[in-house]
Design a protein around this motif. Structure first.
Motif, short mmCIF file in Angstrom:
data_model
loop_
_atom_site.label_atom_id
_atom_site.label_comp_id
_atom_site.label_asym_id
_atom_site.label_seq_id
_atom_site.Cartn_x
_atom_site.Cartn_y
_atom_site.Cartn_z
N MET A 61 0.94 -1.18 0.12
CA MET A 61 -0.16 -0.08 -0.05
C MET A 61 0.79 1.47 -0.14
SD MET A 61 -3.21 1.14 0.12
CE MET A 61 -4.03 -0.27 0.68
N THR A 62 0.46 2.00 -0.77
CA THR A 62 1.20 3.49 -0.80
C THR A 62 0.58 4.60 -0.04
OG1 THR A 62 0.22 4.26 -2.82
CG2 THR A 62 2.03 2.74 -3.12
N ALA A 63 1.23 5.52 0.10
CA ALA A 63 0.58 6.66 0.79
C ALA A 63 -0.68 7.51 -0.05
CB ALA A 63 1.56 7.76 1.19
N ASN A 64 -0.45 7.04 -1.48
CA ASN A 64 -1.41 7.71 -2.48
C ASN A 64 -2.96 7.56 -2.34
OD1 ASN A 64 -0.89 9.28 -4.57
ND2 ASN A 64 0.00 7.78 -5.90
N VAL A 65 -3.35 6.46 -1.61
CA VAL A 65 -4.69 6.06 -1.36
C VAL A 65 -4.74 5.55 -0.02
CG1 VAL A 65 -4.92 4.13 -2.64
CG2 VAL A 65 -6.75 5.30 -2.51
N GLN A 66 -5.99 5.78 0.58
CA GLN A 66 -6.27 5.10 2.02
C GLN A 66 -6.52 3.92 2.28
OE1 GLN A 66 -8.68 7.89 4.24
NE2 GLN A 66 -7.49 9.82 3.55
N VAL A 67 -7.26 3.19 1.19
CA VAL A 67 -7.49 1.83 1.27
C VAL A 67 -7.43 1.31 0.02
CG1 VAL A 67 -9.19 2.36 3.52
CG2 VAL A 67 -9.85 2.63 0.82
N SER A 68 -7.69 -0.02 0.13
CA SER A 68 -7.60 -1.00 -1.02
C SER A 68 -8.90 -0.84 -1.60
CB SER A 68 -7.06 -2.47 -0.91
OG SER A 68 -6.92 -3.36 -1.87
N LEU A 69 -9.10 -1.75 -2.93
CA LEU A 69 -10.50 -1.71 -3.40
C LEU A 69 -11.65 -2.29 -2.59
CD1 LEU A 69 -11.98 -1.27 -6.03
CD2 LEU A 69 -11.19 -3.37 -6.72
N SER A 70 -12.52 -1.36 -2.26
CA SER A 70 -13.58 -1.67 -1.32
C SER A 70 -14.92 -2.18 -2.12
CB SER A 70 -14.10 -0.62 -0.78
OG SER A 70 -14.34 0.47 -1.37
N GLY A 71 -15.99 -2.73 -1.41
CA GLY A 71 -17.01 -3.15 -2.09
C GLY A 71 -17.21 -4.64 -2.10
N SER A 72 -18.25 -5.12 -2.35
CA SER A 72 -18.80 -6.64 -2.53
C SER A 72 -17.96 -7.28 -3.55
CB SER A 72 -20.12 -7.04 -2.42
OG SER A 72 -20.58 -6.50 -3.55
N PRO A 73 -17.49 -8.36 -3.63
CA PRO A 73 -17.03 -9.14 -4.86
C PRO A 73 -17.79 -8.75 -5.98
CG PRO A 73 -16.75 -10.73 -3.17
CD PRO A 73 -17.78 -9.68 -2.67
N SER A 74 -18.98 -8.89 -6.19
CA SER A 74 -19.88 -8.45 -7.27
C SER A 74 -19.82 -7.16 -7.69
CB SER A 74 -21.12 -8.93 -7.05
OG SER A 74 -21.79 -7.79 -6.02
N GLU A 75 -19.56 -6.12 -6.74
CA GLU A 75 -19.25 -4.76 -7.22
C GLU A 75 -17.95 -4.60 -7.82
OE1 GLU A 75 -22.05 -2.35 -3.80
OE2 GLU A 75 -20.10 -2.94 -3.22
N ILE A 76 -17.10 -5.27 -7.16
CA ILE A 76 -15.72 -5.09 -7.78
C ILE A 76 -15.70 -5.58 -9.34
CG2 ILE A 76 -13.20 -5.96 -7.48
CD1 ILE A 76 -13.86 -5.86 -4.55
#
Length: 268
Positions: A1-16
């Motif tokens: 994880m970099t400082a560029n973004v606070q969290v990884s890809l969020s959402g349900s598997p279907s949303e992703i």
């Protein structure tokens, strides 16, 4: 994880899955010449480039829409707000959802996404009619160099020479696009040819349709083509000093556009 973004890809598997399918559909439905270059990438890097391309395509569509300038500017400003949500880890658009993981994985710079929007804002505000050479080069940097900067991160070589390549090759590609699309741009009331180049050739009008009919137009185009050739040459030299395997897609795109430039020169 970099400082560029606070969290990884969020959402349900279907949303992703839906977000990733959305950006693939944008790429595959666009008929872009970049498609096969992107297919050269490993899956994770390819997905990143699909998301970057979809972002660029969607904001470009706003700027090119048949809508009042104020409405287009608002659409771009809405994307600015979405970028803030994206880099805070809470995107709401399908394309920005697809961008969240690549931003974290490949350290895609926020300022380059902003630069793309700044370039689209120049189009949306209908200011691109015989711009100064300074504004012409700024436009190329924003709409093409910024995409190059995002791309070299996704490709896997974001060293100093690769970043220089992003700017130089972006300029070469954008000039080629401008020379190819003179007629199409004129229909939108746009004329990207620099004012200084027009004046030097004895063209005083800035009306797109009048300029396209002027007998000195080939002289202006030839001068811009020379600049593009210089940038293509420098791009090849830079690629040779970079990770050539990582930048293979850049090489493929470069040669495809260089062949296009040669065809335009023959047709002129």
């Amino acid at each position: 994880m970099t400082a560029n973004v606070q969290v990884s890809l969020s959402g349900s598997p279907s949303e992703i899955a839906a977000a990733r399918a959305h950006v693939r559909d944008v790429v595959e439905g666009s008929g872009t010449s970049f498609y096969w270059a992107m297919r050269l990438l490993a899956p994770e890097r390819r997905e990143a480039m699909y998301a970057v391309y979809a972002f660029c395509r969607e904001v470009d569509d706003i700027a090119d829409a048949d809508a009042p300038p104020a409405q287009k500017v608002k659409g771009i400003e809405d994307w600015r707000s979405e970028l803030e949500r994206l880099f805070a880890g809470d995107p709401t658009y399908p394309t920005s959802r697809a961008l969240l993981d690549p931003i974290a994985t490949f350290d895609l710079p926020k300022e380059e996404f902003i630069a793309v929007l700044d370039g689209m804002a120049m189009d949306a505000a209908e200011t691109m009619v015989a711009p100064s050479m300074e504004d012409f080069l700024l436009y190329c940097r924003r709409v093409a160099g910024s995409v190059g900067m995002l791309s070299v991160h996704a490709f896997g070589d974001a060293g100093d020479k690769a970043k220089r390549l992003a700017i130089v090759q972006g300029e070469a590609l954008q000039i080629t696009n401008i020379l190819r699309d003179l007629g199409e741009d004129a229909k939108r009331g746009r004329l990207y040819l620099p004012r200084e180049s027009l004046n030097e050739a004895g063209i005083n009008s800035t009306d797109p349709h009048e300029v396209l009919k002027h007998p000195a137009l080939p002289k202006v185009c030839a001068k811009l083509a020379e600049l593009a050739e210089l940038r293509f040459r420098e791009s090849r030299e830079l690629i040779a000093d970079c990770d050539t395997r990582a930048l293979k897609p850049a090489s493929v795109i470069l040669e495809a556009y260089y062949r296009l430039l040669l065809r335009l020169k023959v047709a002129a």
